[in-house]
Design an enzyme around this catalytic site. Structure first.
Site, PDB file in Angstrom:
ATOM      1  N   GLU A 173       0.738  -1.226   0.023  1.00 31.20           N
ATOM      2  CA  GLU A 173      -0.101   0.074   0.109  1.00 31.20           C
ATOM      3  C   GLU A 173       0.863   1.352  -0.082  1.00 31.20           C
ATOM      4  O   GLU A 173       0.814   2.258   0.870  1.00 31.20           O
ATOM      5  CB  GLU A 173      -0.846   0.140   1.008  1.00 31.20           C
ATOM      6  CG  GLU A 173      -2.049  -1.118   1.189  1.00 31.20           C
ATOM      7  CD  GLU A 173      -3.120  -0.980   2.000  1.00 31.20           C
ATOM      8  OE1 GLU A 173      -3.025  -0.164   3.002  1.00 31.20           O
ATOM      9  OE2 GLU A 173      -4.064  -1.871   1.825  1.00 31.20           O
ATOM     10  N   GLU A 292      -5.526  -8.355  -0.649  1.00 29.09           N
ATOM     11  CA  GLU A 292      -6.185  -7.961   0.620  1.00 29.09           C
ATOM     12  C   GLU A 292      -7.766  -8.031   0.455  1.00 29.09           C
ATOM     13  O   GLU A 292      -7.996  -6.761  -0.278  1.00 29.09           O
ATOM     14  CB  GLU A 292      -5.687  -6.811   1.319  1.00 29.09           C
ATOM     15  CG  GLU A 292      -4.218  -7.098   2.048  1.00 29.09           C
ATOM     16  CD  GLU A 292      -3.852  -5.913   2.949  1.00 29.09           C
ATOM     17  OE1 GLU A 292      -4.760  -5.218   3.596  1.00 29.09           O
ATOM     18  OE2 GLU A 292      -2.799  -5.737   3.020  1.00 29.09           O
TER      19      GLU A 292
END
Ligand code: AHR
Length: 504
Positions: A173, A292
């Site tokens: 991320e 995710e």
């Protein structure tokens, strides 16, 4: 009662279902590792301190890969802290989750746990506070058979065989301001390309995942993917997607339609991949690693997100321990339908996470381990969703939703392999049964092997430490006649049906 008519034709294949679609994720976060998979004092703990009851549930869940060690955690992690004699491992602050990391479990222990669980290890390197050199060191330690200082160090540390990790994430991320060392798309794209090139020089067998946006709602979504792929196109195999959903203040049927967002997310990222391929005149296929995804009451987490004092660094605190309802499990089942429907694009995925932290498996220290509601759709889809994913021609009543527009009440996908056809369905209507008829006449089906539905008169029902078996799947009545299967889906339900077919 609403109605739906489906046609399933084995000739109408989307793509083979990559078994990596049924991956999960363990981060050094809260009680995922410590007091989750690892609890030396527990009555079921093995010689290495791993809970056998948790390992049994992980195997039952049908997890294929496990991403490790983060997540946000990885962006501040020094992997060397977690190897070598335990008594000399440092204790460090973990800034991502404001906790104390004892480093009692590190790469070698986790690789052994992963082997016991029968899963493939997927590793992330730290591109937040570290860079190319440390990524190379970790790869050398993990994958080289011997003859170099780091590989010999691994052998001396009790792992004579290389861990042979194939799939690697280039950071985590990196577009998020919460991420240690987060960067612009340009800067991250350049760094990821350098790291990827160097890692491949060391081990040309590896597959690499470059970070996509940390959610579809990021302001840079789309542009981020384009820029990062332009820099890394020749070096990587996957781009990641991350998505977490929750009901918020939406009504139930609107919440159950949430997987529409995942469909659109995957389709947008696929379009960006195709755009970059076209601009580059490349035939290369870059896959999506949806590494995710889950239901997570993230709003509650942000509300609780109080940084504690300078002298308060708890070890394995209870963080992100969401307790899942039947409705949450129906959404998880719907998200699995979306992943299967995009099996031509999504060739790896990780349910985030696996134990205690937004997880299908919960544990109590010294006590039981139990299945959350979300365990059931994952376990059944992993077990039955094999072979090739099939397009389902679907005619269903529709419903209006504020966030997704007009959507079908029933959604479905199918898979087929040598022995049979599997159907996965969701009834997103929250008040009415759905009467469903499935034309399988082109599939040569002979009999119903098993049929399950996840439903409860109380969609907020959940499994807890006191009532660990309150929610489970129930049998679904299915009639098969002349290649047509007929059944009734209860409101707010997810179902799986396995049908035998004549040998080819
Ligand atoms: O899974 C929990 C967290 O969600 C991960 O650490 C991070 O990557 C994401 O924001």
């Amino acid at each position: 009662m609403t109605t739906a008519a489906l046609t399933v034709d084995p000739a109408s294949a989307i793509a083979p279902v990559d078994r990596r679609l049924f991956g999960s994720f363990i981060e050094h976060l809260g009680r995922a590792v410590y007091d989750g998979i690892h609890e030396p004092g527990h009555p079921t703990a093995d010689a290495e301190g791993f809970r056998a009851d948790v390992l049994d549930l992980v195997r039952e869940l049908g997890v294929t890969t496990v991403r490790y060690p983060g997540g946000n955690f990885v962006s501040g992690y020094r992997w060397e802290d977690g190897v070598g004699p335990k008594e000399s491992r440092p204790r460090r602050v973990d800034l991502a989750w404001h906790s104390l990391e004892t480093n009692e479990v590190g790469l070698d222990e986790f690789a052994r746990w992963s082997a016991k669980a029968g899963t493939e290890l997927m590793l992330a390197v730290n591109l937040g506070t570290r860079g190319v050199a440390e990524a190379l060191d970790l790869l050398e330690y993990a994958n080289l058979p011997g003859g170099t200082t780091l590989a010999e160090q691994r052998i001396a540390n009790g792992s004579p065989e290389p861990h042979s990790v194939t799939i690697w994430c280039l950071g985590n991320e990196m577009d998020g301001s919460w991420q240690l060392g987060h960067r612009s798309a340009e800067d991250y794209g350049k760094l990821a390309a350098q790291a990827a090139r160097a890692m491949r020089q060391l081990d040309s067998r590896i597959q690499l995942v470059v970070c996509g946006s940390s959610s579809r709602s990021m302001p840079t979504f789309g542009e981020w993917e384009r820029t990062v792929l332009e820099h890394t196109w020749d070096e990587v195999d996957f781009i990641s997607c991350h998505a977490y959903y929750n009901q918020g203040d939406r009504d139930l049927s609107e919440y159950l339609a949430t997987p529409v967002d995942m469909d659109r997310f995957i389709e947008s990222v696929s379009a960006t991949i195709d755009h970059v391929a076209a601009v580059k005149g490349s035939d290369k296929r870059i896959g999506i690693s949806f590494d995710e995804w889950n239901v997570w009451d993230i709003d509650r987490y942000h509300a609780d997100d109080k940084r504690t004092a300078i002298d308060d660094w708890p070890i394995a605190p209870r963080l992100l321990e969401d307790s899942y309802t039947v409705a949450d499990a129906v959404v998880v089942g719907g998200l699995l339908i979306s992943l299967l429907r995009h099996a031509d694009r999504v060739t790896a995925a990780s349910l985030a996470q696996l134990v205690n932290v937004i997880a299908p498996i919960m544990t109590e220290p010294g006590g039981i381990a139990w299945r959350q509601t979300t365990f059931f759709p994952f376990a059944l889809t992993s077990r039955l969703g094999r072979g090739r994913a099939l397009h389902v021609a679907l005619r269903s009543d529709t419903m209006e939703t504020a966030s997704h527009g007009t959507v079908s009440v029933v959604d479905a996908v199918a898979t087929t392999d040598d022995d049979g056809v599997s159907l996965f369905l969701v009834n997103r209507g929250d008040t009415m049964d759905a009467r469903v008829s499935v034309d399988l006449s082109a599939a040569g089906v002979t009999s119903i092997l098993e049929a399950h539905t996840l439903w409860d008169a109380d969609p907020t029902a959940r499994n807890t430490v006191d009532q660990p078996d309150r929610v489970a799947v129930r049998p679904l009545d299915v009639v098969l006649s002349h290649g047509i299967a007929e059944f009734t889906l209860p409101p707010s339900s997810w179902s799986a049906i396995r049908i035998r077919k004549e040998p080819a």
